[in-house]
Design a protein around this motif. Structure first.
Motif, PDB file in Angstrom:
ATOM      1  N   GLU A 295       7.479 -15.316  -0.715  1.00  0.00           N
ATOM      2  CA  GLU A 295       7.734 -16.399   0.233  1.00  0.00           C
ATOM      3  C   GLU A 295       7.105 -16.094   1.602  1.00  0.00           C
ATOM      4  N   PRO A 296       6.519 -17.115   2.260  1.00  0.00           N
ATOM      5  CA  PRO A 296       5.914 -16.903   3.583  1.00  0.00           C
ATOM      6  C   PRO A 296       6.871 -16.296   4.602  1.00  0.00           C
ATOM      7  N   ALA A 297       8.143 -16.731   4.591  1.00  0.00           N
ATOM      8  CA  ALA A 297       9.113 -16.200   5.553  1.00  0.00           C
ATOM      9  C   ALA A 297       9.326 -14.708   5.335  1.00  0.00           C
ATOM     10  N   ALA A 298       9.381 -14.284   4.079  1.00  0.00           N
ATOM     11  CA  ALA A 298       9.572 -12.872   3.766  1.00  0.00           C
ATOM     12  C   ALA A 298       8.338 -12.057   4.146  1.00  0.00           C
ATOM     13  N   LEU A 299       7.151 -12.589   3.847  1.00  0.00           N
ATOM     14  CA  LEU A 299       5.920 -11.891   4.204  1.00  0.00           C
ATOM     15  C   LEU A 299       5.790 -11.744   5.720  1.00  0.00           C
ATOM     16  N   GLN A 300       6.232 -12.766   6.445  1.00  0.00           N
ATOM     17  CA  GLN A 300       6.180 -12.683   7.907  1.00  0.00           C
ATOM     18  C   GLN A 300       7.082 -11.554   8.415  1.00  0.00           C
ATOM     19  N   TYR A 301       8.241 -11.412   7.814  1.00  0.00           N
ATOM     20  CA  TYR A 301       9.185 -10.345   8.176  1.00  0.00           C
ATOM     21  C   TYR A 301       8.552  -8.972   7.935  1.00  0.00           C
ATOM     22  N   ASP A 342      -9.574   4.404  -2.562  1.00  0.00           N
ATOM     23  CA  ASP A 342      -9.528   3.506  -3.731  1.00  0.00           C
ATOM     24  C   ASP A 342      -8.501   2.393  -3.519  1.00  0.00           C
ATOM     25  N   VAL A 343      -7.330   2.775  -3.010  1.00  0.00           N
ATOM     26  CA  VAL A 343      -6.257   1.791  -2.783  1.00  0.00           C
ATOM     27  C   VAL A 343      -6.671   0.787  -1.713  1.00  0.00           C
ATOM     28  N   LYS A 344      -7.289   1.302  -0.652  1.00  0.00           N
ATOM     29  CA  LYS A 344      -7.736   0.421   0.433  1.00  0.00           C
ATOM     30  C   LYS A 344      -8.723  -0.625  -0.078  1.00  0.00           C
ATOM     31  N   ASP A 345      -9.691  -0.186  -0.892  1.00  0.00           N
ATOM     32  CA  ASP A 345     -10.680  -1.122  -1.446  1.00  0.00           C
ATOM     33  C   ASP A 345     -10.012  -2.165  -2.338  1.00  0.00           C
ATOM     34  N   GLU A 346      -9.020  -1.732  -3.134  1.00  0.00           N
ATOM     35  CA  GLU A 346      -8.321  -2.681  -4.017  1.00  0.00           C
ATOM     36  C   GLU A 346      -7.547  -3.712  -3.214  1.00  0.00           C
ATOM     37  N   ILE A 347      -6.931  -3.262  -2.132  1.00  0.00           N
ATOM     38  CA  ILE A 347      -6.157  -4.193  -1.295  1.00  0.00           C
ATOM     39  C   ILE A 347      -7.081  -5.249  -0.682  1.00  0.00           C
ATOM     40  N   PHE A 348      -8.186  -4.827  -0.130  1.00  0.00           N
ATOM     41  CA  PHE A 348      -9.112  -5.785   0.467  1.00  0.00           C
ATOM     42  C   PHE A 348      -9.715  -6.714  -0.584  1.00  0.00           C
ATOM     43  N   ASP A 349      -9.945  -6.199  -1.800  1.00  0.00           N
ATOM     44  CA  ASP A 349     -10.452  -7.049  -2.888  1.00  0.00           C
ATOM     45  C   ASP A 349      -9.424  -8.097  -3.295  1.00  0.00           C
ATOM     46  N   MET A 350      -8.147  -7.702  -3.306  1.00  0.00           N
ATOM     47  CA  MET A 350      -7.082  -8.646  -3.680  1.00  0.00           C
ATOM     48  C   MET A 350      -6.911  -9.743  -2.638  1.00  0.00           C
ATOM     49  N   GLN A 362      -1.825 -14.786   7.550  1.00  0.00           N
ATOM     50  CA  GLN A 362      -2.279 -15.959   6.801  1.00  0.00           C
ATOM     51  C   GLN A 362      -3.154 -15.550   5.624  1.00  0.00           C
ATOM     52  N   ASP A 363      -3.951 -14.480   5.806  1.00  0.00           N
ATOM     53  CA  ASP A 363      -4.749 -13.968   4.684  1.00  0.00           C
ATOM     54  C   ASP A 363      -3.844 -13.538   3.533  1.00  0.00           C
ATOM     55  N   LEU A 364      -2.747 -12.831   3.874  1.00  0.00           N
ATOM     56  CA  LEU A 364      -1.801 -12.385   2.843  1.00  0.00           C
ATOM     57  C   LEU A 364      -1.188 -13.561   2.104  1.00  0.00           C
ATOM     58  N   ILE A 365      -0.775 -14.576   2.879  1.00  0.00           N
ATOM     59  CA  ILE A 365      -0.139 -15.753   2.271  1.00  0.00           C
ATOM     60  C   ILE A 365      -1.137 -16.502   1.383  1.00  0.00           C
ATOM     61  N   ASN A 366      -2.350 -16.715   1.895  1.00  0.00           N
ATOM     62  CA  ASN A 366      -3.368 -17.467   1.152  1.00  0.00           C
ATOM     63  C   ASN A 366      -3.785 -16.768  -0.135  1.00  0.00           C
ATOM     64  N   SER A 367      -3.735 -15.436  -0.135  1.00  0.00           N
ATOM     65  CA  SER A 367      -4.194 -14.684  -1.305  1.00  0.00           C
ATOM     66  C   SER A 367      -3.228 -14.737  -2.483  1.00  0.00           C
ATOM     67  N   SER A 368      -1.978 -15.098  -2.218  1.00  0.00           N
ATOM     68  CA  SER A 368      -0.914 -15.064  -3.244  1.00  0.00           C
ATOM     69  C   SER A 368      -0.697 -13.660  -3.797  1.00  0.00           C
ATOM     70  N   GLN A 369      -1.168 -12.652  -3.070  1.00  0.00           N
ATOM     71  CA  GLN A 369      -1.005 -11.251  -3.485  1.00  0.00           C
ATOM     72  C   GLN A 369      -0.159 -10.472  -2.490  1.00  0.00           C
ATOM     73  N   THR A 372       2.443  -8.026  -3.918  1.00  0.00           N
ATOM     74  CA  THR A 372       1.857  -6.818  -4.503  1.00  0.00           C
ATOM     75  C   THR A 372       1.387  -5.848  -3.425  1.00  0.00           C
ATOM     76  N   VAL A 373       0.690  -6.366  -2.420  1.00  0.00           N
ATOM     77  CA  VAL A 373       0.162  -5.522  -1.346  1.00  0.00           C
ATOM     78  C   VAL A 373       1.291  -4.815  -0.605  1.00  0.00           C
ATOM     79  N   THR A 374       2.330  -5.555  -0.248  1.00  0.00           N
ATOM     80  CA  THR A 374       3.434  -4.933   0.495  1.00  0.00           C
ATOM     81  C   THR A 374       4.173  -3.912  -0.359  1.00  0.00           C
TER      82      THR A 374
END
Length: 406
Positions: A295-301, A342-350, A362-369, A372-374
């Motif tokens: 949820e966007p509210a949770a990601l913002q937190y 390796d992890v950094k590259d995967e995060i940016f790819d996601m 907004q990038d996190l929200i738009n990616s729908s990932q 997973t990232v957090t």
């Protein structure tokens, strides 16, 4: 013709010489001003007065203006009662159902009665003024699906009316708790509403009164968390010293107990605490964020906690800052640490951020990932689940196949 030429000449004589466009505009403005001032009852002196503008602002009564406060409360109560009387009562809803059933249009679809637009309008005429708002072409079209005869389901329409009536009843009920009469509920207002609602909820028949406050607080915080742009038993179990608050050490046992110390430090740095301990309301915000990471509210937190430099974005430094704690936990558990690169590259790819070096909320929200990232950055269990996702999927497929064989 002669009569036309004569008419034009007389008009020209009356109108005088041809006027310029600016002159016509000035004359128009002069006439408008004249008639407007006359309409407003103003004198030709040109004095402008605002006495005729209707009053549109009424200040709230002060705390010591008891009579004005009572008058405001009573007038609001009368207004809400009038609005409540405008809603369909049980008898009127029952009458509406009988009319719909009487005017159903053949043939039925299975056991479902249908009605066409002509009969729909007939019912609207007979149902009374309170029902008029529901019998519109727009509502009929909204409920119209793939019926070959162009009809709608009587049951679907009646359920639509019932939902609307229920929503308006709830709105009026909530408005009664708007003590200030400002069109919104404060946290204390909503707490009063839910507290008085508990005895009417069959699901809570077995709830002890000593737990009412916990239930109310949980429900209210959930409303406020998700309506603002974004398990009570566990709280009691975590509170080992039973002082009603949680220390960082107590909170570290939350869930699977695999949240990193770096992340927990950020929680206690950014969130409201009392002498270094977290109260129940702050804990609920924390739980709601972690349990609803999509949820966007949770990601913002969570994003606010990850943004250690308060720059409005995550860069390689901030990602590395949190992932080092994951690497340390892996060492403690005897696992070979995974390379941050390796992890950094995967995060940016996601995420695929607009800026290849910065990840915004907004990038996190738009990616729908975002979830997973957090999880990768703050929770060893979350990282392990991501790292072994292919093995887990294969295991699930094997279990499914075994179940099919049996």
């Amino acid at each position: 013709m002669d009569w036309q030429r004569s008419l034009r000449s007389r008009l020209a004589a009356r109108c005088g010489p041809k006027k310029s466009e600016q002159e016509l505009k000035d004359e128009e403005m002069e006439l408008f001003t004249k008639y407007y001032m006359e309409w407003k009852g103003e004198r030709k002196s040109g004095n402008t007065s605002y006495v005729n503008i209707p009053r549109f602002y009424y200040r709230l009564p002060a705390e010591d203006e008891i009579l004005l406060q009572k008058l405001r409360e009573e007038s609001r109560a009368v207004f809400l009662q009038r609005k409540s009387r405008e809603l369909l009562d049980n008898e009127e809803l029952q009458n509406l159902w009988f009319l719909l059933d009487k005017h159903q249009t053949s043939p039925m679809i299975g056991e479902e009665a249908m009605i066409n637009y002509e009969n729909f309008l007939k019912v609207g005429e007979k149902a009374g003024p309170k029902c008029k708002q529901f019998f519109t072409a727009k509502i009929f079209a909204k409920l119209l699906h793939n019926d070959p005869y162009g009809r709608i389901s009587i049951m679907q329409f009646f359920n639509y009316v019932m939902r609307k009536v229920w929503l308006h009843q709830t709105r009026i009920g909530l408005s009664l708790y708007d003590v200030a009469g400002q069109g919104y509920l404060r946290e204390s207002d909503l707490e009063n509403y839910i507290l008085e609602l508990i005895p009417t909820l069959p699901q809570l028949d077995g709830l002890e009164k000593s737990f009412y406050s916990f239930y109310v607080c949980t429900a209210v915080r959930k409303f406020f968390f998700f309506l603002d742009p974004l398990r009570t038993g566990q709280y009691l179990n975590l509170d080992k010293d039973h002082n009603g608050m949680l220390s960082k050490e107590e909170l570290s046992r939350y869930g699977t107990g695999t949240l990193t110390n770096i992340f927990l430090d950020r929680v206690f740095q950014e969130c409201l605490t009392y002498d270094g301990e977290m109260d129940y309301k702050t804990y609920l915000d924390f739980v709601l964020a972690l349990e609803n990471r999509k949820e966007p509210a949770a990601l913002q937190y969570i994003f606010k906690l990850l943004d250690i430099e308060n720059k409005g974005y995550l860069n390689v430094f901030s990602l590395n800052y949190f992932f080092r704690a994951i690497q340390e936990q892996m060492k403690i558990h005897g696992q070979e640490p995974v390379s941050f690169q390796d992890v950094k590259d995967e995060i940016f790819d996601m995420v695929k951020p607009k800026d290849p070096y910065k990840i915004s909320l907004q990038d996190l929200i738009n990616s729908s990932q975002g979830d997973t990232v957090t999880s990768i950055l703050i929770d060893l269990n979350g990282f392990w689940t991501y790292e072994n996702r292919e093995v887990l999927v294969a295991s699930d497929n094997d279990n499914t196949a075994d179940a099919d064989d049996t």
